[in-house]
Design an enzyme around this catalytic site. Structure first.
Site, short mmCIF file in Angstrom:
data_model
loop_
_atom_site.label_atom_id
_atom_site.label_comp_id
_atom_site.label_asym_id
_atom_site.label_seq_id
_atom_site.Cartn_x
_atom_site.Cartn_y
_atom_site.Cartn_z
N HIS A 166 0.91 -1.12 -0.10
CA HIS A 166 -0.10 0.08 -0.06
C HIS A 166 0.68 1.23 0.09
O HIS A 166 1.81 1.29 0.61
CB HIS A 166 -0.90 0.12 1.16
CG HIS A 166 -2.14 -0.86 1.18
ND1 HIS A 166 -2.17 -1.74 2.44
CD2 HIS A 166 -2.89 -1.31 0.33
CE1 HIS A 166 -3.44 -2.50 1.96
NE2 HIS A 166 -3.84 -2.04 0.89
N CYS A 253 -2.70 0.48 9.66
CA CYS A 253 -3.80 -0.76 9.31
C CYS A 253 -4.67 -1.08 10.52
O CYS A 253 -5.75 -1.57 10.10
CB CYS A 253 -3.17 -1.71 8.65
SG CYS A 253 -1.46 -1.58 7.56
C1 CIR Z 1 -3.57 -7.54 3.30
O1 CIR Z 1 -2.99 -7.96 2.57
O2 CIR Z 1 -4.52 -6.86 3.10
C2 CIR Z 1 -3.33 -7.69 4.87
N1 CIR Z 1 -2.48 -8.95 5.03
C3 CIR Z 1 -2.53 -6.49 5.14
C4 CIR Z 1 -3.06 -5.20 5.06
C5 CIR Z 1 -2.53 -4.06 5.86
N2 CIR Z 1 -3.06 -2.87 5.65
C6 CIR Z 1 -4.35 -2.48 5.62
O3 CIR Z 1 -5.17 -3.06 5.37
N3 CIR Z 1 -4.22 -1.06 5.58
#
Ligand code: CIR
Length: 258
Positions: A166, A253
């Site tokens: 992200h 997150c």
């Molecule tokens: C993913 O890949 O969506 C999760 N394992 C980690 C996401 C982290 N960040 C977020 O949602 N802002």
């Protein structure tokens, strides 16, 4: 005046589920230790409370392994909350799970075409930056712009660096005009005009931090970057993030802040 980019009275978090071992990840390094993750989550919630935020702690959702990363599901602005449209199919069911909790506080809008995840959105004093990524595309960004422009927000589209999950994996807001950022992202020039503090070399994973009122919450294990932030006058709280890091999750997150 209160600064909506980092002044918050409330936050929503979600407890990790045992299904977190199935959480999405770019690279499989090892399986997250659930017990450690639970302890880290408790520390994270305590830190939010220390920052003087009223925290709504939602229960774990085993059907959605990544559901503790609630930031992905919505963008909360003073004018309303916008439900996202995750680019990861396994995360799309998280949206209807979070919606009622936001409806209690906000007028709700919804992204209906394209894809966009909260982790790709950074709000500063001047603008809302959105990084295109494997999870966020131009259609999703256009939808978001249609909603937030009438509210008076300016949106700028950028590119998340290749192989970075992200946009905010690589940057955070420290105050309305100051960004903590990896050198690889800063080198793109996207923060020209801002004050930028670089993460130390080898400490790129420290870039995903959050400024919440008087505190900056950052992952433990990045002493040089932590010291840089302290020297710049920020009050830093370090929280273990080893288990979330295995599934590409960081400080931002883990909560929705508003
Ligand atoms: C993913 O890949 O969506 C999760 N394992 C980690 C996401 C982290 N960040 C977020 O949602 N802002």
């Amino acid at each position: 005046m209160q600064n909506p980019s980092f002044t918050f009275t409330r936050a929503i978090t979600r407890a990790p589920s045992q299904s977190i071992v199935y959480g999405l990840r770019a690279k499989d390094t090892s399986t997250p230790d659930f017990a450690q993750m639970q302890r880290d989550h408790i520390d994270y919630v305590i830190a939010l409370k220390r920052a003087d935020v009223n925290v709504t702690e939602l229960p774990a959702l085993s059907a959605y392994p990544d559901a503790q990363f609630v930031e992905g599901t919505a963008l909360c602005l003073p004018q309303g909350a916008i439900l996202m449209r995750p680019g990861a199919p396994s995360r799309s069911g998280e949206i209807s799970e979070i919606a009622p909790h936001l409806a209690a506080h906000f007028d709700i809008k919804e992204i209906q075409t394209g894809f966009i995840e909260g982790g790709d959105i950074l709000m500063t004093n001047a603008e809302i930056l959105v990084g295109l990524s494997a999870r966020t595309d131009l259609n999703g960004v256009a939808e978001l712009e249609k909603i937030i422009k009438p509210w008076g927000h300016t949106l700028r589209v950028l590119q998340t660096p290749p192989d970075v999950l992200h946009f905010k994996t690589d940057c955070s807001l420290l105050d309305g005009n100051t960004i903590l950022c990896t050198k690889r992202l800063a080198n793109s020039g996207c923060f020209n005009g801002y004050k930028v503090i670089h993460t130390a070399d080898g400490e790129e994973a420290a870039a995903n931090a959050i400024r919440v009122n008087d505190l900056v919450l950052m992952a433990k294990g990045f002493p040089i970057t932590a010291q840089k932030l302290r020297q710049a006058g920020y009050k830093v709280v370090q929280i273990n993030n080893s288990e979330c890091a295995k599934i590409d999750g960081g400080m931002s997150c883990l909560s929705l802040r508003f």
